[in-house]
Design an enzyme around this catalytic site. Sequence first.
Site, mmCIF file in Angstrom:
data_model
loop_
_atom_site.group_PDB
_atom_site.id
_atom_site.type_symbol
_atom_site.label_atom_id
_atom_site.label_comp_id
_atom_site.label_asym_id
_atom_site.label_seq_id
_atom_site.Cartn_x
_atom_site.Cartn_y
_atom_site.Cartn_z
ATOM 1 N N HIS A 65 -7.755 -9.005 -7.024
ATOM 2 C CA HIS A 65 -6.752 -8.407 -6.137
ATOM 3 C C HIS A 65 -6.522 -9.141 -4.826
ATOM 4 O O HIS A 65 -5.560 -8.844 -4.112
ATOM 5 C CB HIS A 65 -7.156 -6.963 -5.819
ATOM 6 N N TYR B 299 -5.068 8.538 -0.986
ATOM 7 C CA TYR B 299 -4.422 7.241 -0.789
ATOM 8 C C TYR B 299 -3.513 6.956 -1.979
ATOM 9 O O TYR B 299 -3.949 7.019 -3.130
ATOM 10 C CB TYR B 299 -5.490 6.150 -0.678
ATOM 11 N N THR C 215 0.911 -4.115 1.225
ATOM 12 C CA THR C 215 1.005 -2.698 0.869
ATOM 13 C C THR C 215 0.863 -1.843 2.127
ATOM 14 O O THR C 215 0.431 -2.312 3.176
ATOM 15 C CB THR C 215 -0.104 -2.289 -0.119
ATOM 16 N N SER D 270 -0.767 3.809 -2.969
ATOM 17 C CA SER D 270 -0.294 2.503 -2.520
ATOM 18 C C SER D 270 1.230 2.431 -2.583
ATOM 19 O O SER D 270 1.850 2.835 -3.569
ATOM 20 C CB SER D 270 -0.891 1.410 -3.401
#
Length: 669
Positions: free
Chosen positions: A394, A503, A516, A505
Amino acid sequence: MKRASREILRRPRQQRAGYRQLDAAELATVFGRETQPPPIEVATLVPNKLKTMTFQDSLPRLPIPKLEDTCKRYIDTVAPLLNSSELEKTKGVVSEFQTGSGKGLHDSLIARDKMNKHTSYISQDWSQMYLSGRTPLPLNWTPYLVFRKDPTPERNQQAYRTATFIHASLAFRRALEKEELKPEVFHLKPKTTKADWFQNVLNLTPNKVRSYVSIAAQGYPLDMSQFGSLFNTTRIPRLGIDELRTETRQEYKDHVVVFYKGHPFKVTVAENGIPIDVDQIAARLQHILYDTIIEQNESPVGALTSTDRNTWAQWRDELELDAKNKEILHVIDSAAFTVCLDDDKQVGFDSKEHLLNAGRLFLHGDAMKANRWWDKSFSLLVSRNGWVCCSFEHSWGDGVAVMRWANDVFHTAAESRAKPRVQSPTEKPTLMEFRLSDGAKKAIATAQKRLAKETARLSYDVSVYPELGKSALKRLKVSPDAFMQQAFQLGFRKLYNETRSTYESATTSAFKHGRTEAIRAATLESKAFVDAMMSDAATSASRLEALNAAFARHSEITKEAMMGKGVDRHLFALRKIAERQGGALPELFNDRGYAVLGENVLSTSTLYNDCLCLGGFGPVHEDGLGIGYSVTPGLLFMGVTTYSRDAAAFNNAVWESVDEMKRLIEAGK
């Protein structure tokens, strides 16, 4: 594991607001329908009128929110997570920050941004945040995405399906390098912005204003800077902070590295960057699978890529002291990507057991076989029965680049419809064997056992709600994403009687080097809705009013996040400024509100694309849930991971909540 019984689990399942789990035959029918390939787009990678990077130089810059706006949004964001005394204390801390230390940090951030107009204010710090993370990549950082089957059944055999994806990926890379790949644009009026005449206008438009002309016509170009790290890229472990390395030399662009039974093979798949014939790639893969007599690697070096980054950095340095090992590592690092061929065949969508097997295989694999190399930008993982998955590291990029690659490669691989032709390999793959010390072998065994222990304590469940999907929600005039997020809030309260940091994104790729932003889905409005649903005194009308208010608020904060007006990234950048300045951090960053917000107990992400049928990731908090969800035209789909809670119980609670919300909305029409 945290207790999740409460009233919802004590009631017989058939009494839970009408939600009914599907039996095995029904599951197979639903999954069979949902894993069928979509209509195949032809000529996906044909040359385009507009060059790939035509908008890149003129993209708007990511705005830095006003400090007072962020402070106000921050109070609204943490309010549902704190009790009254904690909230009052946080308000005081925020007020002091806004008029005191925060003002100086904000001014420094603006000055720094003005000196770096080629990028965004968040890009460098955000990349370093990823690269400085010392926790292992699997379960903590690496998501997975599973592709639907090829529409031609004969092409789903393991070696051939893998070959079609390798070939299509290299074609994608070549189109990217020649700038023939279509620019990534979000089209609100495609009849205009996709028209040839409009693209001709854009080609005649000065480069510096091209994005703004497209935006004026409601075609929103997206940042494509991450696409350059899709291929031939590896995260190199280093002590303290890793290095992201992309190989650009042409002589290293013609191979992939295939892992089988923990052994790495160098496989030539291109000539001067041009992919060789699909059948020949398949023949070379077949040679690995069937003509190479090889046992499971007892000391697979890939296991070391699954451990913490400092430990791996130390062992990689030791491995590189041997010239042969150093060369093998360079071959892996420079590969276009890695391919992991697994022997597992009890995976798929024909039963719940096989579905769960698929999720675990692609999320973390078999820790003891260690048939993975977690450092590569992305890996193709392919089961014995032909299911293909993308697992991606990532630090280099986010969902926009990966989803574009996934969509184009799936359609390119499938559009041929050619049947496999048996060939003999004209060049055999090269088995690469590391020279390992006893200490290295012991470290590998330790890494295998560590990951096995982590995966054993992971609760994982996948389930569907087949009576509702995007089409039905649109008919009800409800945002599918807002609907799912409220169901998560209600389901979590039903089980645990609390509201925790959530959360979701959101991409900020509409801006140059945007990454993001966080959508903070646990809002005051969602809490009020959940309160109403849990109250016997609330009427249906008041519950529906609260639900609509929660929907509206979620849509509002989603738009704010995508326009760079969230809370998290601005505060993150201010904290990084403070850390660089040295001394004590402002009290805001030590306040309970900031700590609670950062827990991300519910970490959520929508993973839908019509070429995909499954996806997921690990929880980001020890006490949390990792929730990957899809709203397809015909159903709702959810995969959940957790260490300390019960994934199946949460899925059941969410689907009960979905059923209650559905009936509430329908009754109000």
